[in-house]
Design a protein around this motif. Structure first.
Motif, short mmCIF file in Angstrom:
data_model
loop_
_atom_site.label_atom_id
_atom_site.label_comp_id
_atom_site.label_asym_id
_atom_site.label_seq_id
_atom_site.Cartn_x
_atom_site.Cartn_y
_atom_site.Cartn_z
N MET A 15 -2.70 -12.66 86.09
CA MET A 15 -1.59 -11.83 85.60
C MET A 15 -0.65 -11.49 86.75
N HIS B 195 1.90 -9.53 89.21
CA HIS B 195 1.73 -8.17 89.72
C HIS B 195 2.93 -7.73 90.55
N GLU C 74 8.37 0.24 84.01
CA GLU C 74 7.26 0.15 83.05
C GLU C 74 7.64 -0.71 81.85
N ALA D 147 7.41 -4.30 83.01
CA ALA D 147 6.01 -4.68 83.16
C ALA D 147 5.36 -4.97 81.81
N GLN D 148 5.66 -4.13 80.83
CA GLN D 148 5.08 -4.33 79.50
C GLN D 148 5.64 -5.60 78.85
N THR E 7 1.23 -6.22 85.86
CA THR E 7 0.63 -4.98 86.32
C THR E 7 1.44 -4.42 87.49
N VAL E 8 1.34 -3.11 87.68
CA VAL E 8 2.08 -2.43 88.75
C VAL E 8 1.12 -1.57 89.56
N THR E 9 1.23 -1.66 90.87
CA THR E 9 0.54 -0.71 91.75
C THR E 9 1.60 0.16 92.39
N GLN F 151 -3.75 7.48 90.25
CA GLN F 151 -3.88 6.03 90.06
C GLN F 151 -5.33 5.59 90.25
N ASP G 18 -1.17 8.29 82.56
CA ASP G 18 -0.02 7.40 82.66
C ASP G 18 0.64 7.60 84.02
#
Length: 199
Positions: A1, A3, A23, A26-27, A32-34, A100, A106
């Motif tokens: 996936m 990132h 967000e 990303a969706q 995914t997000v860090t 996180q 969220d």
């Protein structure tokens, strides 16, 4: 996936203007997000940046025009001179890092809540009660503001070193796992296009 590593400081007005768009991207793209809050002021002398009070008056004047203009364009409330700015971003960064790690809430919403507290609500995001309110509003345990201090401080320091080593020089800054870098809230469209394979 795919990132994204998202480097930012919670006291950046340009990071505030990211809003919910990261967000949403990303969706939409299955990414995914860090979230990697870091000490931008400490990064400046190492990356060629200059704190706002030391900038040429022409740059300060342009910032004062550009930020409200971008906020209007995005339909976001914005206060150019909030009551509590500049303020120490470390406590809010520690909370984001702890949240996180803990999971369950969220993180994107937490980041937005903290920034809105500063740039819209005239609240001091270095204060425990403000941080805890934002944690609770993002479905996290407010006690993370206390229990996550030690680990948060360590990772916050690591984020700074990592950011500098990867060429991060401002906030917001996005690095995709392809190695592509995007600086500024006005490059989110380019980030989206890249993730879609169009740029």
């Amino acid at each position: 996936m795919p990132h994204i590593d998202y480097y930012f400081t919670t006291v950046s007005p340009y990071a505030y203007l990211v809003g919910t768009r990261l967000e949403e991207i990303a969706q939409r793209r299955g990414v995914t997000v860090t979230y990697k809050p870091f000490d931008l002021v400490s990064a400046f002398p190492r990356t060629g940046g200059v704190p706002l009070p030391e900038r040429h008056p022409a740059r300060v004047e342009y910032r004062a025009e550009e930020l409200p203009r971008q906020a209007r364009k995005l339909g976001m409330e914005f206060n150019l001179k909030p009551a509590h700015w500049p303020v120490n971003p470390a406590p809010s960064a520690y909370a984001i890092i702890a949240a996180q790690k803990a999971g369950g809430g969220d993180v994107g919403l937490l980041v937005q809540k903290l920034m809105a507290a500063c740039w819209v609500e005239e609240r001091d995001i270095s204060q425990d009660e403000v941080i805890k309110d934002c944690l609770a509003a993002s479905d996290f345990d407010p006690s993370l503001a206390d229990s996550g201090l030690l680990a948060g401080a360590e990772i916050y320091s690591q984020n700074l070193e990592e950011a500098v080593s990867k060429g991060v020089f401002g906030s917001p800054f996005f690095i995709v796992d392809t190695g592509q870098k995007f600086f500024g809230q006005d490059r989110l469209e380019d980030l989206d296009a890249h993730l879609a394979g169009n740029l």
